[in-house]
Design a protein around this motif. Structure first.
Motif, PDB file in Angstrom:
ATOM      1  N   VAL A   1      -0.900   7.398  16.360  1.00 32.26           N
ATOM      2  CA  VAL A   1      -0.770   7.779  17.798  1.00 32.26           C
ATOM      3  C   VAL A   1       0.675   7.446  18.167  1.00 32.26           C
ATOM      4  N   VAL A   2       1.474   8.344  18.874  1.00 33.00           N
ATOM      5  CA  VAL A   2       2.956   7.768  19.262  1.00 33.00           C
ATOM      6  C   VAL A   2       2.746   7.870  20.535  1.00 33.00           C
ATOM      7  N   PHE A   3       3.001   6.787  21.322  1.00 36.25           N
ATOM      8  CA  PHE A   3       3.000   6.840  22.946  1.00 36.25           C
ATOM      9  C   PHE A   3       3.645   7.750  23.255  1.00 36.25           C
ATOM     10  N   ALA A   4       3.057   8.713  24.418  1.00 33.90           N
ATOM     11  CA  ALA A   4       4.049   9.988  24.895  1.00 33.90           C
ATOM     12  C   ALA A   4       5.034   9.578  25.884  1.00 33.90           C
ATOM     13  N   GLY A   5       5.553   8.490  25.879  1.00 35.17           N
ATOM     14  CA  GLY A   5       6.839   8.199  26.526  1.00 35.17           C
ATOM     15  C   GLY A   5       7.919   7.753  25.596  1.00 35.17           C
ATOM     16  N   PHE A   6       7.638   8.114  24.214  1.00 34.66           N
ATOM     17  CA  PHE A   6       8.730   7.874  23.304  1.00 34.66           C
ATOM     18  C   PHE A   6       9.585   9.113  23.131  1.00 34.66           C
ATOM     19  N   SER A   7      10.786   8.886  22.789  1.00 26.70           N
ATOM     20  CA  SER A   7      11.825   9.991  22.488  1.00 26.70           C
ATOM     21  C   SER A   7      11.473  10.856  21.086  1.00 26.70           C
ATOM     22  N   ALA A   8      12.371  11.767  21.231  1.00 25.58           N
ATOM     23  CA  ALA A   8      12.224  12.706  19.934  1.00 25.58           C
ATOM     24  C   ALA A   8      12.453  11.932  18.530  1.00 25.58           C
ATOM     25  N   SER A   9      13.665  11.326  18.689  1.00 26.34           N
ATOM     26  CA  SER A   9      13.980  10.602  17.263  1.00 26.34           C
ATOM     27  C   SER A   9      13.016   9.516  17.176  1.00 26.34           C
ATOM     28  N   ALA A  10      12.369   8.701  17.863  1.00 27.84           N
ATOM     29  CA  ALA A  10      11.387   7.795  17.884  1.00 27.84           C
ATOM     30  C   ALA A  10      10.250   8.564  17.270  1.00 27.84           C
TER      31      ALA A  10
ATOM     32  N   ILE B   1      -3.612   4.835  25.646  1.00 27.67           N
ATOM     33  CA  ILE B   1      -4.108   4.771  24.364  1.00 27.67           C
ATOM     34  C   ILE B   1      -3.056   4.879  23.233  1.00 27.67           C
ATOM     35  N   GLY B   2      -2.020   5.144  23.636  1.00 27.37           N
ATOM     36  CA  GLY B   2      -0.669   4.898  22.679  1.00 27.37           C
ATOM     37  C   GLY B   2      -0.458   3.477  22.075  1.00 27.37           C
ATOM     38  N   TRP B   3      -0.990   2.546  22.850  1.00 30.93           N
ATOM     39  CA  TRP B   3      -0.746   1.243  22.346  1.00 30.93           C
ATOM     40  C   TRP B   3      -2.378   0.604  22.033  1.00 30.93           C
ATOM     41  N   ILE B   4      -2.179  -0.667  21.139  1.00 23.56           N
ATOM     42  CA  ILE B   4      -3.592  -0.952  20.364  1.00 23.56           C
ATOM     43  C   ILE B   4      -4.410  -1.162  21.558  1.00 23.56           C
ATOM     44  N   THR B   5      -4.108  -1.670  22.657  1.00 25.90           N
ATOM     45  CA  THR B   5      -4.985  -2.163  23.772  1.00 25.90           C
ATOM     46  C   THR B   5      -6.050  -0.581  23.970  1.00 25.90           C
ATOM     47  N   GLY B   6      -5.106   0.341  24.182  1.00 27.56           N
ATOM     48  CA  GLY B   6      -6.141   1.729  24.219  1.00 27.56           C
ATOM     49  C   GLY B   6      -6.915   2.158  23.197  1.00 27.56           C
ATOM     50  N   HIS B   7      -6.372   1.705  22.014  1.00 26.33           N
ATOM     51  CA  HIS B   7      -7.113   2.135  20.637  1.00 26.33           C
ATOM     52  C   HIS B   7      -8.363   1.446  20.793  1.00 26.33           C
ATOM     53  N   SER B   8      -8.226   0.013  21.015  1.00 27.29           N
ATOM     54  CA  SER B   8      -9.353  -0.765  20.722  1.00 27.29           C
ATOM     55  C   SER B   8     -10.287  -0.907  22.049  1.00 27.29           C
ATOM     56  N   TYR B   9      -9.525  -1.027  23.105  1.00 31.32           N
ATOM     57  CA  TYR B   9     -10.492  -1.001  24.307  1.00 31.32           C
ATOM     58  C   TYR B   9     -10.534   0.022  25.432  1.00 31.32           C
ATOM     59  N   ILE B  10      -9.964   1.200  25.155  1.00 29.82           N
ATOM     60  CA  ILE B  10     -10.409   2.129  25.809  1.00 29.82           C
ATOM     61  C   ILE B  10     -11.324   3.133  24.883  1.00 29.82           C
ATOM     62  N   VAL B  11     -10.991   3.281  23.691  1.00 34.51           N
ATOM     63  CA  VAL B  11     -11.901   4.208  23.001  1.00 34.51           C
ATOM     64  C   VAL B  11     -12.939   3.376  21.958  1.00 34.51           C
ATOM     65  N   TYR B  12     -12.369   2.744  20.899  1.00 33.73           N
ATOM     66  CA  TYR B  12     -13.354   2.256  19.932  1.00 33.73           C
ATOM     67  C   TYR B  12     -14.112   1.275  20.624  1.00 33.73           C
ATOM     68  N   GLY B  13     -13.814  -0.093  21.117  1.00 33.93           N
ATOM     69  CA  GLY B  13     -14.818  -0.925  21.555  1.00 33.93           C
ATOM     70  C   GLY B  13     -15.774  -0.207  22.495  1.00 33.93           C
ATOM     71  N   PRO B  14     -15.345   0.128  23.735  1.00 29.02           N
ATOM     72  CA  PRO B  14     -16.391   0.545  24.528  1.00 29.02           C
ATOM     73  C   PRO B  14     -17.251   1.818  24.100  1.00 29.02           C
ATOM     74  N   LEU B  15     -16.850   2.693  23.273  1.00 26.02           N
ATOM     75  CA  LEU B  15     -17.680   3.598  22.803  1.00 26.02           C
ATOM     76  C   LEU B  15     -18.654   3.022  21.632  1.00 26.02           C
ATOM     77  N   LEU B  16     -18.239   2.115  21.083  1.00 23.26           N
ATOM     78  CA  LEU B  16     -19.153   1.613  19.858  1.00 23.26           C
ATOM     79  C   LEU B  16     -20.314   1.020  20.798  1.00 23.26           C
ATOM     80  N   ASN B  17     -20.035   0.205  21.927  1.00 24.44           N
ATOM     81  CA  ASN B  17     -20.994  -0.224  22.615  1.00 24.44           C
ATOM     82  C   ASN B  17     -21.859   0.546  23.637  1.00 24.44           C
ATOM     83  N   GLY B  18     -21.436   1.757  23.616  1.00 20.91           N
ATOM     84  CA  GLY B  18     -22.424   2.849  24.344  1.00 20.91           C
ATOM     85  C   GLY B  18     -21.780   2.563  25.772  1.00 20.91           C
ATOM     86  N   ALA B  19     -20.609   2.273  26.073  1.00 18.10           N
ATOM     87  CA  ALA B  19     -20.266   2.078  27.539  1.00 18.10           C
ATOM     88  C   ALA B  19     -19.593   3.378  27.986  1.00 18.10           C
TER      89      ALA B  19
END
Ligand code: WT7
Length: 636
Positions: free
Chosen positions: A149-158, A293-311
């Motif tokens: 995932v690349v944060f959607a605020g990054f530029s074309a060259s990034a 979700i473009g940062w690790i916080t979003g990966h781990s604690y918006i998507v995977y951590g909560p869904l793994l716990n049925g939240a």
């Protein structure tokens, strides 16, 4: 004893001690009792802290998307998995149940396969904060593709350099994105990036903004018709415990961004376990993490951590200031949010605004507050506690990193007594140590040192994509046999940790981890610039901001300084992203250097901070006279 849920301080210490004494027994039990596996492991842990080699749950077979979704269908198929709150408050929020999310992920998984994506292929995801972003991650996980995932605020060259580094075969993006009252042309940015990305064979485009975009024949496809045509069932791929789950780029103090690789089983176990205990999630609680979700916080604690716990997890597309500064409070009130997780920079920005923004909303649903991304200062802590937590909701100050996969040091709400600005105690399985300048472990309390972790945990990144040596050099070489975090920390008399900040050339700006070297590289490309040095300095809202010291080539000398400043910042925005712009630019006639030619950043940091005391010994500099000039012309 149930190892998965800590419910008292006494139990915390018991479990913590167990996790240190018998880590395999501890994590084996957690893994065994709370997830579904196709096949269990032969061994819980094999490791080598010198060569940075970690195998958790060796030879186990599983699929993390099945653990996030299928596992919950019987018991909570009709429970809301995701609440989507659009940028525009007048657009209806969406409630997506576990069954619906399962179906959407299966359809997407089938589309990816139909477009030729196979297990192990890399897929770049460049999307705004809309449900399709979470769906894309899970669809990749379901078929065994590695998401980047690349944060959607990054530029074309990034974007381009990240796609090139991991040779992504596909990009998933949208026509555009909404952020406050701005619309951003994401597809245009992708088109520009792809001019230098020969590995990309197809681009899937979500229609979010209905804006006009160029669709390249044969390469680009609107995603919706493909999803509609796809089967709604998908058999999840059988993944090995150590198969890569995703790559996420983080900036380093030198050179190009590091593609941190996280693998399947350990990451799953660790994010699920930490989510469960740190946010005290119960029943039908609504949990909201404001990160992207473009940062690790979003990966781990918006998507995977909560869904793994049925939240139930909230995905918010917008920004805290739109349509006005009450938006966060409005969302908490509207969706009756119980756990709220945000960054100190957001807290400081909102604390500056009139209290009426917050007072007109009912925040009584809030049970737990979280903070992440940078040290939270005392003032922000109290404001958060008084006004958002109404002095009843505990604040969990969570310290961790992209590399750690999940939260490492944090108070457990209602269990660990909090102390403002302290991340307090390590999670079970985490063994922090402080190291002194001689590289020895410090045993005493009430000391400061370099923060290391001396034993592996399941969430630790396994490597840097394509460059394992760099992984070893960056994290396992400074202190032999230990993982070096790059942070300094203080340990108080009871053993609580307080993170004091980076000890390397990384600056945390508004909670974003920015390496100074890539920014300097970008600036130095400007035709008028000879050389540059970037340092951080304290900033009321952003925590830190960037101060640039720049020397000009002869041709730049005659140029208007304000124009140059503007150009340099535009250049940074287009090469890295707007978040990396400099707050202050001082043109200097030289940079302080050691005899070996190394820029003395320590001195520049002090000048930027306005602290002219104690420059230390500058006589060893090649050009000590320059310090006086830089000091006198400092920008306030
Ligand atoms: C760096 C990691 C972890 C997700 C967000 C950032 C700083 C993070 C805290 C905290 C003090 C913190 C550290 C760390 N940091 N959380 N609670 N207190 N500092 O992830 O971009 O990988 O940045 O953020 O300096 O090393 P990241």
């Amino acid at each position: 004893m149930n190892y998965y849920k800590i419910d008292s301080l006494e139990k915390y210490f018991k479990i913590y001690n167990k996790s240190v004494r018998e880590p395999e027994e501890f994590w084996g039990r957690v893994a065994d009792e709370n997830f579904i596996w196709y096949q269990k492991w032969d061994k819980v842990l094999e490791y080598d802290m010198i060569n940075a080699d970690f195998k958790w749950f060796k030879n186990a077979k599983l699929n993390i998307a099945r653990n996030c979704l299928d596992r919950h269908l019987n018991k909570r198929g009709d429970k809301t998995a995701i609440i989507f709150e659009p940028n525009n408050p007048d657009e209806a929020a969406q409630h997506i149940t576990y069954s619906e999310l399962h179906e959407r992920v299966c359809r997407m998984a089938n589309v990816l396969k139909e477009k030729g994506i196979q297990k192990g292929d890399r897929v770049c995801i460049y999307l705004p904060m809309i449900p399709e972003l979470a769906v894309s991650l899970l669809a990749c996980a379901r078929i065994g593709a590695i998401h980047s995932v690349v944060f959607a605020g990054f530029s074309a060259s990034a974007v381009a350099s990240r796609i090139q580094d991991s040779e992504c075969k596909m990009v998933i993006t949208s026509d555009g994105s909404y952020r406050g009252n701005k619309a951003i042309d994401l597809k245009g940015i992708v088109d520009e990036a792809l001019q230098t990305c020969p590995s990309v064979e197809s681009v899937l485009v979500v229609n979010r903004t209905n804006s006009e975009v160029q669709m390249k024949e044969g390469r680009d496809h609107w995603i919706q018709p493909l999803l509609d045509a796809a089967a709604k069932d998908n058999v999840a791929e059988i993944m090995d415990a150590e198969d890569p789950l995703f790559i996420l780029y983080t900036s380093g103090s030198t050179g190009k961004p590091k593609g941190m690789v996280h693998t399947t089983a350990g990451y799953m176990v660790y994010t699920a376990f930490t989510f469960k205990n740190i946010f005290n999630y119960k029943g039908d609680d609504v949990y909201w993490c404001t990160a992207d979700i473009g940062w690790i916080t979003g990966h781990s604690y918006i998507v995977y951590g909560p869904l793994l716990n049925g939240a139930t997890t909230v995905i918010f597309e917008g920004v805290p200031s739109y349509p006005d500064f009450s938006r966060f409070w409005d969302i908490i009130d509207k969706h009756k949010v119980n756990q709220f997780y945000t960054a100190p920079t957001a807290i400081r920005a909102l604390a500056k605004e009139n209290l009426s923004y917050i007072e007109k909303h009912d925040l009584s649903s809030i049970k737990v507050l979280g903070s992440v991304g940078e040290p939270i200062n005392e003032e922000a802590w109290h404001w958060y506690n008084n006004h958002v937590g109404r002095k009843t909701a505990p604040i969990t100050d969570t310290w961790w990193q992209t590399e750690t996969g999940g939260i490492m040091i944090a108070p457990l709400p209602f269990i660990t007594p909090t102390k403002p600005t302290y991340a307090t105690l390590p999670l079970p399985g985490i063994q922090p140590v402080l190291m002194d300048e001689r590289r020895n472990e410090i045993d005493d309390n009430q000391v400061v040192g370099s923060l290391c972790i001396k034993f592996p945990w399941p969430g630790i990144a396994r490597t840097i994509w394509g460059d394992h040596q760099r992984y070893i050099d960056t994290y396992f070489s400074a202190f032999r046999g230990k993982y070096f975090t790059g942070d300094g920390a203080l340990r108080d008399e009871v053993g609580y940790y307080r993170i004091t900040g980076r000890v390397d050339d990384v600056v945390i700006v508004s909670g974003h981890n920015l390496g100074t070297a890539p920014i300097e590289d970008a600036i130095n490309e400007h035709p008028a610039v000879a050389e540059s040095a970037i340092v951080g300095f304290p900033h009321d809202i952003k925590g830190n901001a960037l101060y640039g010291f720049i020397t000009l080539k002869e041709r730049g000398e005659g140029r208007d300084r304000d124009n140059l400043r503007r150009e340099i910042n535009e250049h940074i925005a287009s090469h890295i992203g707007p978040i990396a712009k400099l707050d202050k630019i001082q043109f200097v006639s030289g940079l302080p250097k050691t005899r070996s030619g190394k820029i003395m950043r320590r001195i520049l940091r002090k000048i930027a901070e306005g602290d002219f005391s104690n420059f230390g010994d500058i006589t060893t500099l090649l050009n000590p006279e320059i310090v006086e000039e830089i000091k006198n012309e400092r920008i306030d």
